[in-house]
Design a protein around this motif. Structure first.
Motif, PDB file in Angstrom:
ATOM      1  N   ASP A  93       0.823  -1.208   0.000  1.00 46.77           N
ATOM      2  CA  ASP A  93       0.000   0.000   0.000  1.00 46.77           C
ATOM      3  C   ASP A  93       0.856   1.257   0.000  1.00 46.77           C
ATOM      4  N   TYR A  94       2.149   1.098   0.184  1.00 50.26           N
ATOM      5  CA  TYR A  94       3.076   2.221   0.166  1.00 50.26           C
ATOM      6  C   TYR A  94       3.886   2.191  -1.134  1.00 50.26           C
ATOM      7  N   PRO A  95       4.157   3.334  -1.723  1.00 46.05           N
ATOM      8  CA  PRO A  95       4.980   3.345  -2.943  1.00 46.05           C
ATOM      9  C   PRO A  95       6.379   2.818  -2.661  1.00 46.05           C
ATOM     10  N   SER A 147       9.118   3.979  -3.245  1.00 45.17           N
ATOM     11  CA  SER A 147      10.060   5.008  -2.810  1.00 45.17           C
ATOM     12  C   SER A 147       9.847   5.442  -1.364  1.00 45.17           C
ATOM     13  N   ASP A 148       8.800   4.933  -0.720  1.00 43.58           N
ATOM     14  CA  ASP A 148       8.505   5.370   0.646  1.00 43.58           C
ATOM     15  C   ASP A 148       9.603   4.902   1.609  1.00 43.58           C
ATOM     16  N   PRO A 149      10.033   5.799   2.507  1.00 43.00           N
ATOM     17  CA  PRO A 149      11.099   5.415   3.470  1.00 43.00           C
ATOM     18  C   PRO A 149      10.733   4.253   4.378  1.00 43.00           C
ATOM     19  N   VAL A 150       9.447   3.909   4.487  1.00 46.76           N
ATOM     20  CA  VAL A 150       9.056   2.829   5.384  1.00 46.76           C
ATOM     21  C   VAL A 150       9.729   1.513   5.003  1.00 46.76           C
ATOM     22  N   HIS A 151      10.028   1.343   3.703  1.00 49.97           N
ATOM     23  CA  HIS A 151      10.649   0.091   3.267  1.00 49.97           C
ATOM     24  C   HIS A 151      12.122   0.007   3.668  1.00 49.97           C
ATOM     25  N   ALA A 152      12.731   1.168   3.850  1.00 48.25           N
ATOM     26  CA  ALA A 152      14.160   1.185   4.156  1.00 48.25           C
ATOM     27  C   ALA A 152      14.469   0.517   5.487  1.00 48.25           C
ATOM     28  N   GLU A 153      13.513   0.564   6.431  1.00 48.39           N
ATOM     29  CA  GLU A 153      13.768  -0.035   7.743  1.00 48.39           C
ATOM     30  C   GLU A 153      14.113  -1.513   7.615  1.00 48.39           C
ATOM     31  N   TYR A 154      13.389  -2.212   6.749  1.00 46.19           N
ATOM     32  CA  TYR A 154      13.635  -3.642   6.569  1.00 46.19           C
ATOM     33  C   TYR A 154      14.857  -3.889   5.681  1.00 46.19           C
ATOM     34  N   LEU A 155      14.954  -3.149   4.579  1.00 42.81           N
ATOM     35  CA  LEU A 155      16.083  -3.345   3.678  1.00 42.81           C
ATOM     36  C   LEU A 155      17.403  -3.039   4.382  1.00 42.81           C
TER      37      LEU A 155
END
Length: 243
Positions: A188-190, A192-200
């Motif tokens: 649900d998040y693009p 490019s959203d920083p939320v994905h960076a936490e896991y990556l």
């Protein structure tokens, strides 16, 4: 002056009377000074005392029958059972208190070098889960999924914290998308959203290469939160996530 004149005119009686008067005054002095002092100079002293509260975690008492294929457990700290000076068995769920419990366990058993992840169903607090994972890595502890072991959801991230990561051929790993407190899932998040960076960033922190981290993250998010994707040990090996 009137009393002094009477004493002078009474001769021997004055000495006797003076003695009794002196005794009376002495008794009065001993009995009354506290009240007299209060009436003469009354004041109140107040003192502020700071109260500190600490949460103390004690290992849960184990029943005599508490055991596993690894032998009798000697102590339990949340989802961790200490079965040897250098090994614990993990079952259950990570919550907000688990990092503190884990820290207390390491203080009591500093020789722990291995976590057997027997039946781990994830977490109810993802921040606590990643905090615990980093504690495992800093402590130099290895993770292993034994025969018939099951590691699911956020526990997969916990498995990756091991300095050495191993698994039995029939171990299973269950993955799916994460979901936030608003009910929104990863897709649900693009991108490019920083939320994905936490896991990556976490995967790379645990030694996973950036391309592999992106590929594995995409795989986990290809399955809705309400569904499950079962991965075998060989599947994890293809992502270089077991040693």
């Amino acid at each position: 002056m009137k009393r002094q004149n009477q004493s002078e005119s009474t001769g021997n009686n004055s000495a006797s009377g003076g003695f009794f008067i002196s005794v009376f005054l002495l008794v009065a002095f001993l009995v009354l000074p506290a009240n007299a002092a209060h009436s003469a100079s009354s004041y109140v002293v107040t003192e502020t005392v700071e109260t500190l509260e600490y949460e103390i975690f004690e290992p849960a008492p184990l029943q005599a029958s508490a055991s596993s294929s690894f032998g009798n457990a000697v102590a339990q700290y949340g989802p961790f059972q200490v079965v040897a000076p250098d090994m614990v068995v993990m079952t259950g769920t990570v919550d907000s208190y688990t990092p503190a419990v884990f820290r207390q366990m390491l203080n009591r058993y500093p020789g722990i070098t291995r976590i057997e992840m027997l039946d781990c169903d994830g977490s109810v607090d993802e921040e606590a889960n990643l905090e615990l994972a980093r504690m495992i890595r800093r402590a130099g502890i290895s993770t292993h999924v034994p025969a018939n072991g099951s590691v699911r959801s956020g526990a997969v991230e916990l498995f990756l914290a091991g300095v050495q990561r191993t698994a039995h051929p029939n171990a299973e790993f269950i993955v799916h998308s994460w979901m936030d407190e608003d009910g929104r899932e990863a897709n649900d998040y693009p991108a490019s959203d920083p939320v994905h960076a936490e896991y990556l960033d976490y995967y790379q922190e645990m030694g996973v290469s950036a391309p592999t981290a992106r590929a594995f993250y995409a795989l986990t998010n290809s399955v809705p939160f309400s569904d499950q994707l079962r991965l075998s040990r060989n599947d994890m090996a293809r992502f270089q996530l077991v040693h």
